[in-house]
Design a protein around this motif. Structure first.
Motif, PDB file in Angstrom:
ATOM      1  N   SER A 124      58.897  24.035  55.975  1.00 21.55           N
ATOM      2  CA  SER A 124      59.838  24.569  55.049  1.00 21.55           C
ATOM      3  C   SER A 124      58.906  24.367  53.701  1.00 21.55           C
ATOM      4  CB  SER A 124      61.044  23.765  54.684  1.00 21.55           C
ATOM      5  OG  SER A 124      60.880  22.455  54.366  1.00 21.55           O
ATOM      6  N   ILE A 125      58.327  23.331  53.306  1.00 19.52           N
ATOM      7  CA  ILE A 125      57.452  23.112  52.009  1.00 19.52           C
ATOM      8  C   ILE A 125      56.233  24.169  52.331  1.00 19.52           C
ATOM      9  CG2 ILE A 125      56.291  21.800  50.699  1.00 19.52           C
ATOM     10  CD1 ILE A 125      58.548  19.518  51.325  1.00 19.52           C
ATOM     11  N   GLY A 126      55.545  23.964  53.404  1.00 21.49           N
ATOM     12  CA  GLY A 126      54.240  24.622  53.682  1.00 21.49           C
ATOM     13  C   GLY A 126      54.358  26.000  53.619  1.00 21.49           C
ATOM     14  N   ILE A 127      55.504  26.537  54.008  1.00 25.89           N
ATOM     15  CA  ILE A 127      55.774  28.016  53.992  1.00 25.89           C
ATOM     16  C   ILE A 127      55.730  28.637  52.487  1.00 25.89           C
ATOM     17  CG2 ILE A 127      57.238  29.941  54.293  1.00 25.89           C
ATOM     18  CD1 ILE A 127      58.029  28.788  56.876  1.00 25.89           C
ATOM     19  N   PHE A 128      56.385  27.732  51.766  1.00 29.82           N
ATOM     20  CA  PHE A 128      56.346  28.266  50.024  1.00 29.82           C
ATOM     21  C   PHE A 128      55.130  27.951  49.484  1.00 29.82           C
ATOM     22  CE2 PHE A 128      60.756  28.399  50.918  1.00 29.82           C
ATOM     23  CZ  PHE A 128      61.538  29.368  50.369  1.00 29.82           C
ATOM     24  N   VAL A 129      54.423  26.813  49.935  1.00 28.05           N
ATOM     25  CA  VAL A 129      53.144  26.701  49.279  1.00 28.05           C
ATOM     26  C   VAL A 129      52.090  27.873  49.440  1.00 28.05           C
ATOM     27  CG1 VAL A 129      51.130  25.000  49.177  1.00 28.05           C
ATOM     28  CG2 VAL A 129      53.308  24.210  49.153  1.00 28.05           C
ATOM     29  N   LEU A 146      63.764  23.716  37.865  1.00 28.89           N
ATOM     30  CA  LEU A 146      63.214  22.270  37.955  1.00 28.89           C
ATOM     31  C   LEU A 146      61.770  22.151  38.027  1.00 28.89           C
ATOM     32  CD1 LEU A 146      65.672  21.080  40.725  1.00 28.89           C
ATOM     33  CD2 LEU A 146      65.637  20.180  38.567  1.00 28.89           C
ATOM     34  N   PRO A 147      60.981  21.173  37.680  1.00 25.44           N
ATOM     35  CA  PRO A 147      59.643  21.125  38.080  1.00 25.44           C
ATOM     36  C   PRO A 147      59.295  21.486  39.550  1.00 25.44           C
ATOM     37  CG  PRO A 147      60.447  18.954  37.060  1.00 25.44           C
ATOM     38  CD  PRO A 147      61.384  19.972  37.338  1.00 25.44           C
ATOM     39  N   HIS A 148      57.863  21.994  39.385  1.00 27.65           N
ATOM     40  CA  HIS A 148      57.522  22.836  40.946  1.00 27.65           C
ATOM     41  C   HIS A 148      57.490  21.806  42.030  1.00 27.65           C
ATOM     42  CE1 HIS A 148      54.651  24.674  43.699  1.00 27.65           C
ATOM     43  NE2 HIS A 148      55.272  25.838  43.231  1.00 27.65           N
ATOM     44  N   TRP A 149      57.187  20.593  41.918  1.00 35.49           N
ATOM     45  CA  TRP A 149      57.261  19.612  42.909  1.00 35.49           C
ATOM     46  C   TRP A 149      58.759  19.378  43.382  1.00 35.49           C
ATOM     47  CZ3 TRP A 149      59.530  14.920  42.560  1.00 35.49           C
ATOM     48  CH2 TRP A 149      59.766  14.363  41.285  1.00 35.49           C
ATOM     49  N   MET A 150      59.461  19.353  42.234  1.00 40.89           N
ATOM     50  CA  MET A 150      61.015  18.816  42.601  1.00 40.89           C
ATOM     51  C   MET A 150      61.448  19.976  43.304  1.00 40.89           C
ATOM     52  SD  MET A 150      63.731  17.309  39.757  1.00 40.89           S
ATOM     53  CE  MET A 150      62.569  15.643  39.400  1.00 40.89           C
ATOM     54  N   LEU A 152      60.365  22.263  45.227  1.00 41.41           N
ATOM     55  CA  LEU A 152      60.025  22.249  46.563  1.00 41.41           C
ATOM     56  C   LEU A 152      60.474  21.097  47.420  1.00 41.41           C
ATOM     57  CD1 LEU A 152      56.017  23.111  46.282  1.00 41.41           C
ATOM     58  CD2 LEU A 152      57.676  24.549  47.088  1.00 41.41           C
ATOM     59  N   ALA A 153      60.625  19.770  46.731  1.00 37.27           N
ATOM     60  CA  ALA A 153      61.107  18.678  47.432  1.00 37.27           C
ATOM     61  C   ALA A 153      62.678  19.017  47.723  1.00 37.27           C
ATOM     62  CB  ALA A 153      61.229  17.596  46.582  1.00 37.27           C
ATOM     63  N   VAL A 154      63.511  19.717  46.857  1.00 37.88           N
ATOM     64  CA  VAL A 154      64.786  20.199  47.163  1.00 37.88           C
ATOM     65  C   VAL A 154      64.860  20.986  48.465  1.00 37.88           C
ATOM     66  CG1 VAL A 154      66.776  21.639  45.999  1.00 37.88           C
ATOM     67  CG2 VAL A 154      65.573  19.795  44.855  1.00 37.88           C
ATOM     68  N   ILE A 155      64.217  22.183  48.354  1.00 40.57           N
ATOM     69  CA  ILE A 155      64.075  23.060  49.604  1.00 40.57           C
ATOM     70  C   ILE A 155      63.617  22.422  50.719  1.00 40.57           C
ATOM     71  CG2 ILE A 155      62.781  25.123  50.444  1.00 40.57           C
ATOM     72  CD1 ILE A 155      62.712  25.945  47.659  1.00 40.57           C
ATOM     73  N   GLY A 156      62.567  21.363  50.810  1.00 44.28           N
ATOM     74  CA  GLY A 156      62.287  20.618  52.153  1.00 44.28           C
ATOM     75  C   GLY A 156      63.408  19.608  52.434  1.00 44.28           C
ATOM     76  N   ILE A 157      64.230  19.020  51.555  1.00 45.53           N
ATOM     77  CA  ILE A 157      65.326  18.190  52.030  1.00 45.53           C
ATOM     78  C   ILE A 157      66.490  19.028  52.683  1.00 45.53           C
ATOM     79  CG2 ILE A 157      66.765  16.581  51.365  1.00 45.53           C
ATOM     80  CD1 ILE A 157      64.834  15.499  49.166  1.00 45.53           C
TER      81      ILE A 157
END
Length: 426
Positions: A124-129, A146-150, A152-157
């Protein structure tokens, strides 16, 4: 098949199982409309149309991925984890010993769940990256403040939580419902794409975008594929087996004739999925760098408009068919079991000759099944492209739908047989 469902619905215990299955599937489909925050859905839908592997993932999730809802990753990470663990069980002696121990299967299943959850997070995170790297400057697939990393974390979780819930939902269907839970979830996802596809065809017919002869040819193609898949899926080679008579105490056992059934397409749809993933994955990676020489080479020689693409596709299907058959079918073990139970194949000596005979038959059936998958995967795709159509009725989707429908019908019949076994004995 419909008569089987009607008769099964009249039995209280089976009716409860069927209603439980329908309820859990409805819960699954409702979750497919709960959006995950922070995703630019419009850009993601365009990427799904552009990248074939993302389109295949969208098919298996019932359009949840293109809308990136709670079940966007679907049950695919768990299926991938199951395949990985199955291969590792053959390759690693420690896992093979664990699988044969008491309670070992449960431990391997628990490890498979953890691996599936980890894969859901990574995918889920790798696809968006990857999509962000391939996007033009100033284009973002994330709409969160939100910040970019945060973000991505919300999407992954959220996506990982959805996959974990689907694994639990599939187990509940298997335990309390009808059929295999994982298969039923994929079946529901693919079926959800059938009605919009048919409506689209009808609209093209009435707006004269599609000629009448093309519409008729399309229906013949779909019905022919379904009919062919049903016949091959139920076809089997019956190897005659004779059991010798033996006396145990005061009783005599054996002496009867039976057969050993081997399905014509025992590998199912897995070789096709493996081949499709392996062939499309390099193209997806290359599309992240459209200016590279590898992208130009892949587009020219391995694009879907190339003859080389279909040749390589067919060879990969056949190769993976033999590979998966070597993992799942063990003629030596089967020969030992026959010999230990006093069974033998008429005209074949027990031991090594029996295992060689079984391996020879299995090899021929594997070749037939692999060639069948290659023909079903390639010819309809070429026919649809000539008609200027794209359809959810691909080879993989039809194979999955037919296989799950037949499996569920067989399970219903076995439930009814167990329910009325006293009547058959009287």
């Amino acid at each position: 098949m419909f008569k089987t469902f009607i008769n099964a619905f009249k039995i209280k215990d089976i009716r409860r199982k069927m209603l439980m299955t329908l309820l859990l599937i409805v819960i699954y489909r409702l979750g497919c409309f709960i959006p995950i925050p922070g995703v630019n859905v419009a850009l993601l839908s365009e990427a799904v149309q552009q990248y074939d592997i993302l389109g295949f993932l969208d098919l298996l999730t019932g359009s949840s991925f293109s809308q990136f809802t709670l079940f966007a990753m679907g049950i695919s990470p768990y299926i991938t984890a199951s395949i990985i663990m199955q291969l590792l069980t053959i390759a690693l002696p420690s896992l093979e010993r664990l699988s044969k121990e008491e309670g070992g299967r449960e431990k391997i299943e628990r490890i498979t769940r953890y691996v599936g959850i980890g894969l859901a997070m990574v995918q889920s995170i790798g696809i968006f990256v990857g999509l962000e790297k391939a996007a033009a400057a100033g284009t973002s697939y994330l709409s969160s403040t939100l910040p970019h990393w945060m973000a991505l974390a919300v999407i992954g979780i959220c996506a990982t939580a959805g996959t974990a819930f689907l694994m639990w939902l599939g187990e509940r269907i298997t335990e309390n419902g009808i059929g295999n839970g994982i298969s039923m979830l994929i079946f529901a996802s693919i079926v959800s794409r059938v009605v919009p596809t048919v409506i689209g065809w009808v609209q093209q017919l009435f707006t004269q975008v599609m000629p009448v002869w093309a519409f008729a040819l399309l229906l013949v193609l779909v019905v022919g594929m379904i009919t062919l898949v049903v016949h091959v899926d139920q076809a089997q080679r019956r190897i005659p087996v004779q059991y010798a008579k033996r006396v145990v105490g005061r009783k005599m056992y054996g002496g009867q004739s039976t057969y050993l059934p081997i399905k014509a397409n025992a590998n199912g749809v897995l070789p096709l999925i493996f081949a499709m993933t392996l062939l499309q994955f390099p193209g997806m990676i290359a599309q992240f760098w459209p200016q590279s020489g590898f992208y130009s080479f892949y587009t020219k020689y391995l694009g879907q408009a190339s003859v080389i693409y279909y040749i390589v596709y067919a060879l990969l299907i056949v190769g993976f068919g033999y590979f998966y058959n070597a993992i799942t079918f063990n003629p030596i073990e089967m020969s030992k079991n026959l010999q230990q139970n006093g069974g033998f194949i008429p005209g074949i000596r027990p031991g090594r000759p029996t295992s060689d005979h079984l391996a020879k038959i299995s090899g021929r059936l594997t070749l037939f099944g692999s060639l069948f998958l290659a023909v079903v995967a390639i010819l309809p795709t070429i026919a649809l492209s000539l008609l200027g159509q794209t359809s959810s009725f691909g080879a993989t989707s039809i194979l999955i739908m037919v296989s799950v429908a037949i499996e569920t019908t067989d399970q219903l019949e076995s439930h009814m047989l167990m329910r009325h076994y006293k009547g058959f004995l009287n």
